[in-house]
Design an enzyme around this catalytic site. Structure first.
Site, PDB file in Angstrom:
ATOM      1  N   SER A 257     -33.992  12.714  20.797  1.00 37.47           N
ATOM      2  CA  SER A 257     -34.467  13.925  20.153  1.00 37.47           C
ATOM      3  C   SER A 257     -34.763  13.602  18.692  1.00 37.47           C
ATOM      4  O   SER A 257     -34.673  12.449  18.279  1.00 37.47           O
ATOM      5  CB  SER A 257     -33.456  15.036  20.293  1.00 37.47           C
ATOM      6  OG  SER A 257     -32.239  14.604  19.768  1.00 37.47           O
ATOM      7  N   LEU A 258     -35.121  14.604  17.932  1.00 36.15           N
ATOM      8  CA  LEU A 258     -35.491  14.369  16.543  1.00 36.15           C
ATOM      9  C   LEU A 258     -34.508  15.056  15.623  1.00 36.15           C
ATOM     10  O   LEU A 258     -33.971  16.115  15.941  1.00 36.15           O
ATOM     11  CB  LEU A 258     -36.888  14.939  16.271  1.00 36.15           C
ATOM     12  CG  LEU A 258     -38.051  14.234  16.947  1.00 36.15           C
ATOM     13  CD1 LEU A 258     -39.325  15.057  16.793  1.00 36.15           C
ATOM     14  CD2 LEU A 258     -38.241  12.855  16.353  1.00 36.15           C
TER      15      LEU A 258
ATOM     16  N   LYS B 247     -43.923  10.769  11.494  1.00 31.01           N
ATOM     17  CA  LYS B 247     -43.510   9.486  12.064  1.00 31.01           C
ATOM     18  C   LYS B 247     -44.014   8.348  11.192  1.00 31.01           C
ATOM     19  O   LYS B 247     -45.176   8.361  10.785  1.00 31.01           O
ATOM     20  CB  LYS B 247     -44.110   9.299  13.460  1.00 31.01           C
ATOM     21  CG  LYS B 247     -43.629  10.299  14.476  1.00 31.01           C
ATOM     22  CD  LYS B 247     -44.369  10.165  15.792  1.00 31.01           C
ATOM     23  CE  LYS B 247     -43.921  11.288  16.694  1.00 31.01           C
ATOM     24  NZ  LYS B 247     -44.829  11.477  17.835  1.00 31.01           N
TER      25      LYS B 247
ATOM     26  N   ARG C  13     -36.691  15.295  30.677  1.00 28.98           N
ATOM     27  CA  ARG C  13     -35.812  14.596  29.764  1.00 28.98           C
ATOM     28  C   ARG C  13     -34.358  14.608  30.236  1.00 28.98           C
ATOM     29  O   ARG C  13     -33.638  13.635  30.074  1.00 28.98           O
ATOM     30  CB  ARG C  13     -35.916  15.288  28.412  1.00 28.98           C
ATOM     31  CG  ARG C  13     -35.038  14.636  27.449  1.00 28.98           C
ATOM     32  CD  ARG C  13     -35.228  15.110  26.061  1.00 28.98           C
ATOM     33  NE  ARG C  13     -34.019  14.662  25.426  1.00 28.98           N
ATOM     34  CZ  ARG C  13     -33.426  15.214  24.428  1.00 28.98           C
ATOM     35  NH1 ARG C  13     -33.949  16.222  23.872  1.00 28.98           N
ATOM     36  NH2 ARG C  13     -32.316  14.740  23.963  1.00 28.98           N
TER      37      ARG C  13
ATOM     38  N   GLU D  43     -47.929  15.369  12.716  1.00 28.58           N
ATOM     39  CA  GLU D  43     -48.536  16.024  13.876  1.00 28.58           C
ATOM     40  C   GLU D  43     -47.769  17.296  14.224  1.00 28.58           C
ATOM     41  O   GLU D  43     -46.635  17.464  13.802  1.00 28.58           O
ATOM     42  CB  GLU D  43     -48.559  15.046  15.061  1.00 28.58           C
ATOM     43  CG  GLU D  43     -47.223  14.374  15.293  1.00 28.58           C
ATOM     44  CD  GLU D  43     -47.304  13.241  16.320  1.00 28.58           C
ATOM     45  OE1 GLU D  43     -46.768  13.416  17.403  1.00 28.58           O
ATOM     46  OE2 GLU D  43     -47.928  12.213  16.006  1.00 28.58           O
TER      47      GLU D  43
ATOM     48  N   LYS E  69     -45.493  19.983  16.173  1.00 28.58           N
ATOM     49  CA  LYS E  69     -44.376  19.884  17.113  1.00 28.58           C
ATOM     50  C   LYS E  69     -44.535  20.985  18.159  1.00 28.58           C
ATOM     51  O   LYS E  69     -44.309  22.162  17.888  1.00 28.58           O
ATOM     52  CB  LYS E  69     -43.047  20.032  16.385  1.00 28.58           C
ATOM     53  CG  LYS E  69     -41.858  19.851  17.303  1.00 28.58           C
ATOM     54  CD  LYS E  69     -40.573  19.742  16.501  1.00 28.58           C
ATOM     55  CE  LYS E  69     -39.400  19.358  17.379  1.00 28.58           C
ATOM     56  NZ  LYS E  69     -39.134  20.304  18.450  1.00 28.58           N
TER      57      LYS E  69
ATOM     58  N   GLU F 155     -45.224  16.224  25.805  1.00 35.85           N
ATOM     59  CA  GLU F 155     -44.726  17.578  26.016  1.00 35.85           C
ATOM     60  C   GLU F 155     -45.568  18.292  27.067  1.00 35.85           C
ATOM     61  O   GLU F 155     -46.792  18.312  26.979  1.00 35.85           O
ATOM     62  CB  GLU F 155     -44.809  18.329  24.671  1.00 35.85           C
ATOM     63  CG  GLU F 155     -43.866  19.487  24.547  1.00 35.85           C
ATOM     64  CD  GLU F 155     -42.453  19.087  24.146  1.00 35.85           C
ATOM     65  OE1 GLU F 155     -42.123  17.881  24.144  1.00 35.85           O
ATOM     66  OE2 GLU F 155     -41.665  20.007  23.838  1.00 35.85           O
TER      67      GLU F 155
HETATM   68  S1  IVH Z   1     -41.619  12.468  18.981  1.00 38.33           S
HETATM   69  C1  IVH Z   1     -38.376   9.208  19.775  1.00 38.33           C
HETATM   70  N1  IVH Z   1     -43.554  14.183  18.610  1.00 38.33           N
HETATM   71  O1  IVH Z   1     -39.438  17.681  20.149  1.00 38.33           O
HETATM   72  C2  IVH Z   1     -39.086  10.413  19.286  1.00 38.33           C
HETATM   73  N2  IVH Z   1     -41.620  14.946  19.763  1.00 38.33           N
HETATM   74  O2  IVH Z   1     -36.854  17.862  18.866  1.00 38.33           O
HETATM   75  C3  IVH Z   1     -39.711  11.226  20.350  1.00 38.33           C
HETATM   76  N3  IVH Z   1     -41.752  17.279  20.497  1.00 38.33           N
HETATM   77  O3  IVH Z   1     -37.696  15.805  22.536  1.00 38.33           O
HETATM   78  C4  IVH Z   1     -40.155  12.550  19.934  1.00 38.33           C
HETATM   79  N4  IVH Z   1     -43.764  17.674  19.748  1.00 38.33           N
HETATM   80  O4  IVH Z   1     -39.768  17.117  23.294  1.00 38.33           O
HETATM   81  C5  IVH Z   1     -42.320  13.997  19.116  1.00 38.33           C
HETATM   82  N5  IVH Z   1     -45.360  15.567  18.230  1.00 38.33           N
HETATM   83  C6  IVH Z   1     -44.153  15.379  18.750  1.00 38.33           C
HETATM   84  C7  IVH Z   1     -43.459  16.410  19.425  1.00 38.33           C
HETATM   85  C8  IVH Z   1     -42.178  16.146  19.904  1.00 38.33           C
HETATM   86  C9  IVH Z   1     -42.727  18.184  20.389  1.00 38.33           C
HETATM   87  C10 IVH Z   1     -40.435  17.554  21.119  1.00 38.33           C
HETATM   88  C11 IVH Z   1     -39.955  16.481  22.061  1.00 38.33           C
HETATM   89  C12 IVH Z   1     -38.630  16.056  21.528  1.00 38.33           C
HETATM   90  C13 IVH Z   1     -38.236  17.209  20.690  1.00 38.33           C
HETATM   91  C14 IVH Z   1     -37.270  16.794  19.608  1.00 38.33           C
END
Ligand code: IVH
Length: 701
Positions: free
Chosen positions: A94-95, A305, A151, A128, A130, A189
């Site tokens: 997760s983030l 990122k 997930r 980008e 979310k 997603e």
């Molecule tokens: S990157 C290792 N990019 O947010 C990093 N996640 O809070 C992988 N999500 O589990 C995640 N938009 O389901 C990434 N542009 C985006 C995203 C994104 C939505 C979701 C994803 C993640 C969650 C984390």
């Protein structure tokens, strides 16, 4: 059998209904198994639907037959027992969240420090949106989609291959173009656009079916359908945003990788921006924030990122989130409503938590009827009274909270809330601990320990939960029932269930032979368990998953851990020092762990449990063939080629243990210029001292 079933449901006697219901449950479960686990359905979709329809009709007329684990509870977004599990080749993380601008500045600062970047060094980040949906991992082998998984807990998700294959857009069944790696896991997603969501709800309403609260729930409910033909009718979409296992790199940067993913047929999330500074990131955040309402899909923030993949590699992960990315969330949404009551809930560690019972109100698309009031001091500080109109807010996935009271709307005679000083569940005194400085803890705790049913039950719920023993088929309801029947008081009792109570359970309302067999199997499977899960499951205060893992890696087995704790009882000397040297350990945590392991009551809980288990295995170390795997390393002084954090992270990823202080058990002290007392300590114990270069040589560069 078919003949019997044709009898109108209205004509069934309760007994006949019960028999037929049980048979249907079993039959449907068997079809599910053939369909999902064996990919070999033996009846047509229409026949399967007919079985389900009949079952639902019976349940409608005889609602008592409905069970929590039954077929009818499995449809929709609730736990889907019908999906096979898939272990992710690489965990789905997760983030970390940023809320304020300063959090983003900290994020950038951390990266710069970790990488030891100089003032003028450029750092490129990709920003980008979310997306608010649910994440999925799509695995391609030799260009063909072979597996799709949700997930789940990040380690293990549900197999939704058949469902993902029904998506009309965005997901190629065969990769386009050329040059793709043999193994490619695309992560992204699954979501629904707002327009599609509204249309779907309209159709659902016309058909007299479930209305979804928001696009995210609609997407989740649609993807996690046991019957993929239902998913096929739902307008799901997919945005790719990252990858999992890949047999060859996708490029040197996010930008290159995105380009290739797009060439191979994926839709990537847009609009993205290449940013070079904090100002760039914040400008993007504000622009997207302003467009939020007009975007075709729901977003709950933006994601930043690090562009360079070699930097991502170096930055690595902390616990469950990458250091190289963060989610910058949009502010919480607020609403006003009436506070009808204040409930006091008792948690696993006895904490009394006040919960606001609200007149249900829609906050940003979600119906809210409970909100946390945190603790007694917060209620006093905000002067919250029953009957007040309050402002509540929710941000992302956090529990809604009461922000403030609208004083103008306070009814006459509303009285100040008196926080109970006795546990509302067991009636024993609830107290606030006072620390050495005379400061009272904000939490009031029931002093009853496991003799308080609320604490015992919460503890047991934690014990069986997903990241602990993960016993499928035992959840909140089952724990409450088994506890009430006097079957389980402590964790060990769960393992005594199969022998002592299975026969009786088969006779209980709502537990058929199949569900009891499954339950017994689920319990038996867990007699072998990782030491880290074991420790986490005990519910020791301050010991979450990460600490449990560190302690488990340090001692490796419960026997060694307990022996060390017995030795450390004096709270000075070597064993105590050793416990304190574990990474992320402080006095308070060490005391909590030692106390739990040595106090009579909790030690009994551990001993009884160990008797029931077949094997408690040491947690896996990331890399076992490195020269430093299993070694204990301490870093001191200033390092020149790495920051301290980076060196530590590197050592951990090579399977070493990193300790904070030197003891006889230390294998290496890595000392840079300016090393002080630790160096002296190492010399005293004869611990080998390495320079930074020696260390690099040892770990191979
Ligand atoms: S990157 C290792 N990019 O947010 C990093 N996640 O809070 C992988 N999500 O589990 C995640 N938009 O389901 C990434 N542009 C985006 C995203 C994104 C939505 C979701 C994803 C993640 C969650 C984390």
């Amino acid at each position: 059998m078919a003949g019997q079933r044709e009898k109108p449901v209205a004509d069934l006697t309760p007994n006949r209904a019960k028999l037929e219901h049980a048979r249907l449950e079993e039959e449907i479960a068997a079809h599910d198994q053939r369909y999902h686990q064996q990919d070999a359905p033996s009846i047509s979709d229409a026949d399967y639907d007919a079985l389900k329809k009949r079952l639902l009709e019976i349940e409608e007329k005889f609602p008592d037959l409905k069970t929590l684990t039954g077929v009818s509870s499995r449809v929709g977004a609730t736990p889907a027992a019908g999906f096979a599990k898939v272990r992710h080749a690489k965990p789905m993380l997760s983030l970390d969240n940023a809320f304020a601008d300063e959090d983003v500045a900290d994020f950038l600062g951390r990266i710069r420090r970790f990488l030891n970047l100089k003032e003028g060094d450029d750092i490129i980040l990709i920003a980008e949106p979310k997306i608010d949906g649910l994440s999925a991992s799509l695995r391609y082998e030799n260009g063909a989609l072979v597996r799709a998984a949700t997930r789940g807990d990040g380690q293990e998700g549900e197999d939704v291959t058949a469902n993902i294959r029904t998506l009309q857009h965005d997901v190629p069944h065969k990769l386009h173009g050329k040059g793709w790696p043999e193994v490619l896991e695309v992560r992204g997603e699954v979501y629904m656009t707002r327009a599609d969501f509204l249309k779907l709800n309209e159709a659902q309403e016309t058909a007299g079916q479930k209305i979804f609260a928001n696009p995210r729930n609609a997407a989740a409910g649609s993807l996690r359908q046991l019957d993929p033909s239902v998913t096929a009718k739902r307008p799901l979409r997919f945005f790719g945003y990252y990858w999992g296992e890949v047999s060859a790199p996708l490029g040197r940067s996010m930008q290159e990788s995105r380009k290739r993913l797009a060439e191979w047929g994926f839709t990537l999330n847009t609009p993205v921006r290449v940013c070079h500074s904090l100002d760039d990131l914040l400008a993007y955040y504000r622009e997207i924030g302003a467009q939020r309402a007009t975007l075709p899909f729901d977003i709950d923030g933006v994601v930043y990122k690090v562009d360079r993949l070699d930097w991502q590699e170096r930055l690595g992960f902390i616990s469950r989130s990458p250091r190289w990315a963060t989610a910058h969330k949009f502010p919480a949404e607020q609403a006003q409503t009436l506070l009808e009551n204040i409930d006091i809930q008792v948690g696993r560690t006895g904490t009394l938590t006040p919960v606001a019972k609200l007149k249900p109100v829609n906050v940003g698309g979600v119906l809210v009827s409970n909100a946390t009031l945190h603790n007694e001091d917060e209620i006093r500080r905000k002067d919250v009274r029953i009957g007040d109109t309050v402002i509540i807010q929710r941000a992302g996935d956090v529990i809604p909270q009461v922000v403030s009271v609208v004083l103008e709307k306070r009814p006459k005679g509303a009285e100040e809330f008196v926080f109970p000083t006795k546990c509302p569940v067991c009636g024993q005194p609830a107290e606030r601990e006072v620390d050495a400085a005379g400061e009272a803890d904000v939490r009031r705790r029931c002093t009853g320990g496991v003799s308080c049913p609320a604490q015992a039950m919460e503890g047991l719920r934690h014990f069986v939960s997903r990241n602990a023993f993960d016993i499928e088929g035992i959840g909140e309801k089952q724990i409450a029932a088994f506890y009430e029947w006097g079957w389980i008081k402590e964790p060990a009792d769960i393992f005594r269930l199969p022998k002592k109570h299975a026969a009786e359970l088969r006779k209980k309302e709502g537990y058929g032979d199949t569900s009891v067999d499954n339950l017994v199997r689920a319990i038996e499977q867990r007699r072998t368990i990782g030491f880290d899960r074991f420790l986490f499951a005990l519910g020791i205060r301050h010991v979450g998953q990460e600490r449990a893992r560190l302690v488990a890696m340090h001692y490796e087995t419960p026997e060694r851990w307990l022996a060390a704790m017995d030795e450390a009882k004096d709270r000075h000397g070597e064993a105590w020092g050793d416990l304190n040297s574990i990474d992320k350990m402080g006095d308070v945590v060490a005391e909590a762990i030692l106390g739990f392991a040595t106090r009579r009551q909790s030690r009994n809980v551990i001993d009884h449990l160990l008797k029931e288990l077949a094997d408690v295995v040491p947690p896996a170390r990331p890399v076992t063939d490195s020269a430093v795997a299993g070694k204990t390393v301490v870093f001191t002084g200033s390092l020149e080629k790495f920051t301290r954090d980076e060196a530590k992270a590197r050592a951990l990823s090579l399977g070493a243990k990193v300790a904070g202080s030197v003891s006889k058990k230390t294998d290496y002290l890595v000392a840079g210029p300016g090393a002080g007392s630790k160096l002296a300590e190492a010399q005293k114990h004869g611990v080998p001292v390495l320079s930074e270069d020696d260390w690099l040589k040892l770990i191979g560069g």
